[in-house]
Design a protein around this motif. Structure first.
Motif, PDB file in Angstrom:
ATOM      1  N   LYS A 142       0.888  -1.155   0.000  1.00  0.00           N
ATOM      2  CA  LYS A 142       0.000   0.000   0.000  1.00  0.00           C
ATOM      3  C   LYS A 142       0.929   1.208   0.000  1.00  0.00           C
ATOM      4  O   LYS A 142       1.430   1.611   1.058  1.00  0.00           O
ATOM      5  CB  LYS A 142      -0.874  -0.059   1.262  1.00  0.00           C
ATOM      6  CG  LYS A 142      -1.949   0.978   1.346  1.00  0.00           C
ATOM      7  CD  LYS A 142      -2.881   0.663   2.537  1.00  0.00           C
ATOM      8  CE  LYS A 142      -3.830   1.794   2.766  1.00  0.00           C
ATOM      9  NZ  LYS A 142      -5.198   1.371   2.960  1.00  0.00           N
TER      10      LYS A 142
ATOM     11  N   SER B 211      -3.851  -0.505  -3.114  1.00  0.00           N
ATOM     12  CA  SER B 211      -2.709  -1.408  -2.927  1.00  0.00           C
ATOM     13  C   SER B 211      -2.253  -1.969  -4.268  1.00  0.00           C
ATOM     14  O   SER B 211      -3.054  -2.132  -5.183  1.00  0.00           O
ATOM     15  CB  SER B 211      -3.084  -2.595  -2.037  1.00  0.00           C
ATOM     16  OG  SER B 211      -3.323  -2.190  -0.728  1.00  0.00           O
TER      17      SER B 211
ATOM     18  N   ASP C 107      -8.347  -2.508  -4.213  1.00  0.00           N
ATOM     19  CA  ASP C 107      -8.924  -1.565  -3.250  1.00  0.00           C
ATOM     20  C   ASP C 107      -9.140  -0.182  -3.888  1.00  0.00           C
ATOM     21  O   ASP C 107      -8.479   0.787  -3.540  1.00  0.00           O
ATOM     22  CB  ASP C 107      -8.011  -1.466  -2.018  1.00  0.00           C
ATOM     23  CG  ASP C 107      -8.725  -0.836  -0.832  1.00  0.00           C
ATOM     24  OD1 ASP C 107      -9.887  -0.462  -0.983  1.00  0.00           O
ATOM     25  OD2 ASP C 107      -8.097  -0.707   0.228  1.00  0.00           O
TER      26      ASP C 107
HETATM   27 MG    MG Z   1      -6.835  -1.888   1.422  1.00  0.00          MG
END
Ligand code: MG
Ligand code: ATP
Ligand code: ZN
Ligand code: MG
Length: 468
Positions: A140, A397, A437
């Motif tokens: 991330k 991410s 995400d």
């Molecule tokens: Mg996430």
């Protein structure tokens, strides 16, 4: 996968973030991503089934119609909304509860709507050899540039990056015990030494920015909230079989330092690759690309910054993050302009697509934004949309899947040992890179962002300078 015959025994806990919980299928390469609610709302759900369905559909639309065209289709898997039997969801929530990290349990899984997002499992792609399952690394990266907006009121924000500022705050409020020395500006630099340095610090202090999966199983993540077997030694143990080559394979010996270096090297290569395309031009950015809080020794860069290839995943993510042209300080007055307009004309909320639908028209609104503020609500809306897209890109991410290339089969063992002995070479991996995400960030979260920004900056100015 038949939705009316779902069996909770075929699914297991896979991971979770702040907003959703993910379970993976034990055989198929699939995951289900379920929404979470604050635990105090667990008795009565904060939204209706229709609203939950809309929310998940919005996530799919935002990812496939908006983020995918900004970040590059080749990196994105948007998935589809599924309606699951409620009994299955209830059994699943009981089953996974004991595996959830304690610090995530301020939220509970949504067991009322039955809505979920079904996605390919990016940590166990396709078929593989049983003794060397794919290694998947999740990063991330957070925000990779320093704000350049004229609205920035505190000098420190143009010198120390947001992640590094935020680290001091997180430690001060007790969210993490110790500060991570990872700096996103090093990762996004395109300079191999700096990227290496950044990844080493992600490994040292993963927090929620770094995870490693082996054959679909998480084998390395933050120490807090997972069992303590996830230390560096166990990671090295997991990595070793992938990096034995040349003399190392014969002696089964390789220092930990060399092993970690090889691993990071492979990861840097994957991050700099075009994700399968041909090499693109390298970007040469103007402006400051160093964070004063980074411990990377600037003198070690002999040939200046190489920049990122323009078809690399990091470049695409940073370009999208840079749609935040105003900084939160410049954006907030525009947010207020939109909010005032919506109070006066509530029906405009739909026309201006404040809560979706996230379709081509939405993308067009943010791409056709005039450069100068003409005082219109359209300008303010376009800037708000851009900011929200940038926020998603600052929070996504990267998943890098490394699959060891199968060796030439005609080689017999003796010949291979001889060849490896004569010219030892690092092992080859084929890699694929994805972004996950990509949820839309709510319009209403903007005032909270401004308050957080102010708190982070004042905390840093109180404590930051004094710390090493
Ligand atoms: Mg996430
Ligand atoms: P955040 O707090 O970062 O916003 P989130 O609540 O939005 O997180 P995700 O990041 O989408 O949730 O998912 C939580 C975790 O589940 C991820 O960090 C990743 O490890 C895992 N995960 C999510 N989607 C997939 C996928 N398609 N394949 C494999 N693992 C996944
Ligand atoms: Zn930094
Ligand atoms: Mg998220």
């Amino acid at each position: 996968m038949e939705l009316d015959k779902m069996d909770e025994n075929e699914w297991k806990y896979h991971g979770e973030g702040n907003k959703s919980l993910v379970v993976s299928h034990v055989q198929l390469s699939r995951v289900l991503r379920l929404l979470k609610y604050p635990a105090e709302d667990s008795e009565n759900p904060p939204q209706t089934v229709e609203q939950a369905f809309r929310q998940v559909q919005n996530i799919v639309d935002f990812s496939s119609n908006v983020m995918s065209s900004l970040l590059g289709e080749k990196f994105i898997h948007s998935g589809e909304v599924v309606k699951l039997p409620l009994e299955f969801v209830r059994q699943l929530s009981i089953k996974v509860q004991h595996q959830r990290p304690g610090w995530r349990c301020d939220k509970v899984m949504d067991i009322y709507s039955g809505c979920a997002l079904c996605l390919p499992n990016l940590t166990s792609p396709g078929l593989h050899q049983p003794h060397t399952p794919p290694l998947c690394i999740e990063i991330k990266p957070k925000c990779g540039f320093l704000p350049y907006s004229k609205h920035v009121s505190r000098d420190i924000k143009t010198k120390v990056c947001r992640f590094c500022l935020h680290q001091h705050y997180k430690v001060a409020i007790g969210k993490w015990k110790s500060r991570s020395l990872y700096c996103p500006l090093d990762l996004f630099s395109g300079n191999r030494q700096r990227m290496h340095f950044a990844i080493r610090h992600l490994i040292e202090e993963p927090q929620n920015n770094f995870k490693i999966f082996k054959g679909g199983q998480c084998v390395y993540s933050s120490k807090e909230g997972s069992d303590d077997s996830m230390d560096l030694n166990s990671l090295l143990h997991h990595l070793r079989p992938y990096f034995l080559y040349g003399n190392n394979r014969i002696n089964s010996h390789m220092t930990s330092k060399a092993l970690l270096n090889d691993f990071i090297q492979v990861l840097v290569n994957a991050l700099l690759s075009g994700g399968g395309g041909d090499g693109g031009v390298t970007d040469r950015r103007e402006g400051r690309s160093f964070c004063e809080a980074s411990l990377f020794n600037k003198e070690r860069i002999r040939h200046g910054s190489q920049g990122l290839p323009s078809d690399s995943v990091l470049y695409r993510i940073r370009q999208t993050q840079m749609l935040d042209t105003q900084d939160i300080e410049g954006l907030y007055p525009l947010y207020r302009r939109v909010e005032q307009h919506l109070q006066d004309f509530p029906k405009e909320r739909t026309r201006l697509q404040m809560d979706g639908p996230y379709n081509e028209a939405f993308l067009e609104k943010l791409q056709k934004c005039p450069t100068e503020d003409d005082g219109s609500v359209e300008f303010a809306v376009a800037k708000v949309h851009q900011y929200r897209v940038a926020m998603t890109a600052k929070d996504c991410s990267i998943m890098v899947a490394l699959v060891p290339s199968s060796e030439e089969e005609e080689d017999d063992e003796g010949q291979r040992q001889l060849r490896d002995f004569l010219s030892p070479r690092p092992p080859a991996f084929s890699y694929s890179v994805s972004i996950l995400d990509l949820d839309p960030k709510p319009f209403d979260s903007i005032p909270r962002q401004l308050r957080l920004d102010q708190r982070i900056v004042s905390c840093y100015q109180r404590t930051g300078a004094a710390l090493p």
